[in-house]
Write an enzyme that holds these catalytic residues in place. Structure first.
Site, PDB file in Angstrom:
ATOM      1  N   PHE A  19       0.798  -1.220   0.000  1.00 37.41           N
ATOM      2  CA  PHE A  19       0.000   0.000   0.000  1.00 37.41           C
ATOM      3  C   PHE A  19       0.835   1.276   0.000  1.00 37.41           C
ATOM      4  O   PHE A  19       0.332   2.353   0.301  1.00 37.41           O
ATOM      5  CB  PHE A  19      -0.936  -0.014   1.216  1.00 37.41           C
ATOM      6  N   GLY A  45       3.319  -4.013  10.977  1.00 36.79           N
ATOM      7  CA  GLY A  45       2.491  -4.147   9.775  1.00 36.79           C
ATOM      8  C   GLY A  45       3.357  -4.384   8.558  1.00 36.79           C
ATOM      9  O   GLY A  45       3.663  -3.460   7.802  1.00 36.79           O
ATOM     10  N   SER A  51       6.945  -2.352   2.539  1.00 33.36           N
ATOM     11  CA  SER A  51       7.692  -1.420   3.388  1.00 33.36           C
ATOM     12  C   SER A  51       8.946  -2.104   3.938  1.00 33.36           C
ATOM     13  O   SER A  51       9.998  -1.469   4.100  1.00 33.36           O
ATOM     14  CB  SER A  51       6.817  -0.913   4.534  1.00 33.36           C
ATOM     15  N   GLY A  74      -3.948 -10.299   8.468  1.00 34.78           N
ATOM     16  CA  GLY A  74      -4.606  -9.185   7.784  1.00 34.78           C
ATOM     17  C   GLY A  74      -5.356  -8.291   8.748  1.00 34.78           C
ATOM     18  O   GLY A  74      -5.759  -8.707   9.842  1.00 34.78           O
ATOM     19  N   SER A 123       1.266  -7.012  17.701  1.00 34.06           N
ATOM     20  CA  SER A 123       2.337  -6.104  18.140  1.00 34.06           C
ATOM     21  C   SER A 123       2.287  -5.869  19.651  1.00 34.06           C
ATOM     22  O   SER A 123       3.313  -5.787  20.311  1.00 34.06           O
ATOM     23  CB  SER A 123       2.265  -4.789  17.380  1.00 34.06           C
ATOM     24  N   ASP A 140       2.218   0.897  10.956  1.00 36.47           N
ATOM     25  CA  ASP A 140       1.336   0.660   9.799  1.00 36.47           C
ATOM     26  C   ASP A 140       0.580  -0.659  10.001  1.00 36.47           C
ATOM     27  O   ASP A 140       0.467  -1.470   9.098  1.00 36.47           O
ATOM     28  CB  ASP A 140       2.173   0.618   8.512  1.00 36.47           C
ATOM     29  N   HIS A 143      -5.595   0.261  11.647  1.00 39.16           N
ATOM     30  CA  HIS A 143      -5.707   1.699  11.378  1.00 39.16           C
ATOM     31  C   HIS A 143      -6.805   2.413  12.163  1.00 39.16           C
ATOM     32  O   HIS A 143      -7.030   3.602  11.951  1.00 39.16           O
ATOM     33  CB  HIS A 143      -5.929   1.924   9.880  1.00 39.16           C
ATOM     34  N   HIS A 168       1.930   5.631   8.564  1.00 40.52           N
ATOM     35  CA  HIS A 168       1.396   5.608   7.207  1.00 40.52           C
ATOM     36  C   HIS A 168      -0.088   5.989   7.239  1.00 40.52           C
ATOM     37  O   HIS A 168      -0.756   5.852   8.252  1.00 40.52           O
ATOM     38  CB  HIS A 168       1.563   4.221   6.563  1.00 40.52           C
TER      39      HIS A 168
HETATM   40  C1  LIG Z   1      -1.776  -1.826   5.871  1.00 42.49           C
HETATM   41  S1  LIG Z   1      -1.080  -3.400   6.098  1.00 42.49           S
HETATM   42  C2  LIG Z   1       0.671  -3.046   6.127  1.00 42.49           C
HETATM   43  C3  LIG Z   1       1.182  -2.666   4.775  1.00 42.49           C
HETATM   44  C4  LIG Z   1       2.686  -2.722   4.644  1.00 42.49           C
HETATM   45  N1  LIG Z   1       3.373  -1.852   5.587  1.00 42.49           N
HETATM   46  C5  LIG Z   1       3.089  -2.390   3.219  1.00 42.49           C
HETATM   47  O1  LIG Z   1       4.038  -1.632   3.020  1.00 42.49           O
HETATM   48  O2  LIG Z   1       2.485  -2.892   2.290  1.00 42.49           O
HETATM   49  C6  LIG Z   1      -1.419  -3.696   7.803  1.00 42.49           C
HETATM   50  C7  LIG Z   1      -0.835  -4.990   8.343  1.00 42.49           C
HETATM   51  O3  LIG Z   1      -0.894  -4.906   9.770  1.00 42.49           O
HETATM   52  C8  LIG Z   1      -1.176  -6.176  10.290  1.00 42.49           C
HETATM   53  N2  LIG Z   1      -1.766  -5.947  11.619  1.00 42.49           N
HETATM   54  C9  LIG Z   1      -2.942  -5.341  11.920  1.00 42.49           C
HETATM   55  N3  LIG Z   1      -3.097  -5.271  13.246  1.00 42.49           N
HETATM   56  C10 LIG Z   1      -2.005  -5.835  13.802  1.00 42.49           C
HETATM   57  C11 LIG Z   1      -1.573  -6.071  15.159  1.00 42.49           C
HETATM   58  N4  LIG Z   1      -2.320  -5.719  16.205  1.00 42.49           N
HETATM   59  N5  LIG Z   1      -0.398  -6.690  15.359  1.00 42.49           N
HETATM   60  C12 LIG Z   1       0.370  -7.090  14.296  1.00 42.49           C
HETATM   61  N6  LIG Z   1       0.025  -6.891  13.010  1.00 42.49           N
HETATM   62  C13 LIG Z   1      -1.147  -6.275  12.762  1.00 42.49           C
HETATM   63  C14 LIG Z   1      -2.092  -6.831   9.289  1.00 42.49           C
HETATM   64  O4  LIG Z   1      -1.995  -8.244   9.372  1.00 42.49           O
HETATM   65  C15 LIG Z   1      -1.584  -6.262   7.958  1.00 42.49           C
HETATM   66  O5  LIG Z   1      -0.706  -7.159   7.316  1.00 42.49           O
END
Ligand SMILES: C[S@@+](CC[C@H](N)C(=O)[O-])C[C@H]1O[C@@H](n2cnc3c(N)ncnc32)[C@H](O)[C@@H]1O
Length: 227
Positions: A19, A45, A51, A74, A123, A140, A143, A168
């Site tokens: 993204f 993320g 990233s 996800g 996280s 990231d 959100h 992000h």
């Molecule tokens: C928007 S995507 C990240 C995009 C990535 N940084 C890129 O450059 O394409 C958000 C990611 O955060 C992860 N995620 C969401 N909540 C999370 C959490 N509480 N702990 C760990 N990972 C999490 C999701 O599994 C997802 O893969």
């Protein structure tokens, strides 16, 4: 996208699902190149590694490391029926999203396996045990305001003075996108602990003040400072 480093044999940025746009990717690379001389970087993320690729290549140049945290199931908007659902990322054994296989391919093809340290975890769970100072924190993950706030709260204490705090998807108005990251970005700014650096598209960039760089109250967004 091609980086003007010793990276011409790396997979193209554009081939990795994710993204970030090219400008954001390059800025991540540049900030990590500056920060990772002093300590490892950390991202929350990783998704399929877009990233991770940008941050990891910079860490590799400095012989440093990137901790890359994701539960790989996800976010809400990656689930079936949601806006960013990708059926190719479904694990056919569990019928759940699983981005870890694709993520591993990205870091293997980019020769980042000795630089990127994947942590498959929520996280917040990982943060309970964390003790390593970091020079760059890229948030990231989830959100929503709550998700971003929890990530900020759990990790920001590990960021070294002069280290970078990156968010992000900073959208200044709701018509452009969700406000969770922007509201936490504003809270970080209001704390007085950070300097605001120019954003790149939706990448918000703050730098933790050093101890010698305490702000004057008149520069803070407080009643006392603005009176
Ligand atoms: C928007 S995507 C990240 C995009 C990535 N940084 C890129 O450059 O394409 C958000 C990611 O955060 C992860 N995620 C969401 N909540 C999370 C959490 N509480 N702990 C760990 N990972 C999490 C999701 O599994 C997802 O893969």
């Amino acid at each position: 996208m091609r980086y003007n480093m010793s990276l011409s044999d790396q997979p193209e940025f554009d081939t990795v699902k994710g993204f970030l746009d090219e400008g954001e990717g390059r800025r991540l690379y540049e900030l990590a190149l500056s920060a990772s001389k002093y300590a490892p970087c950390l991202e929350i993320g990783s998704y399929c590694g877009k990233s991770t690729l940008c941050l990891g290549l910079a860490c590799k140049e400095n012989g440093s490391a990137l901790f890359s945290i994701d539960h790989h199931r996800g976010s809400e908007d990656h689930q079936p029926g949601e806006a960013y659902f990708d059926p190719a990322l479904i694990d056919l054994n569990t019928f759940q999203i699983d981005t870890f296989q694709t993520f591993r391919q990205t870091i293997r093809k980019s020769e980042l396996e000795n630089t990127v340290i994947p942590i498959v975890s929520r996280s917040q769970t990982c943060a309970r045990y964390w003790q390593i100072p970091i020079s760059l924190l890229f948030i990231d993950g989830g959100h929503s305001f709550r998700d971003v706030f929890v990530d900020y709260q759990a990790w920001v204490g590990h960021l070294l003075p002069d280290g970078y705090l990156l968010f992000h998807d900073i959208f200044k108005t709701p018509d452009k996108g969700g406000q969770g990251p922007y509201h936490v970005y504003q809270l970080a700014m209001a704390s007085g602990l950070f300097k605001e650096l120019p954003t790149t598209n939706t990448l918000g960039v703050l730098q933790r003040r050093s101890l010698a760089d305490a702000p004057n109250v008149s520069t803070l967004n407080t009643k006392e400072g603005s009176s």
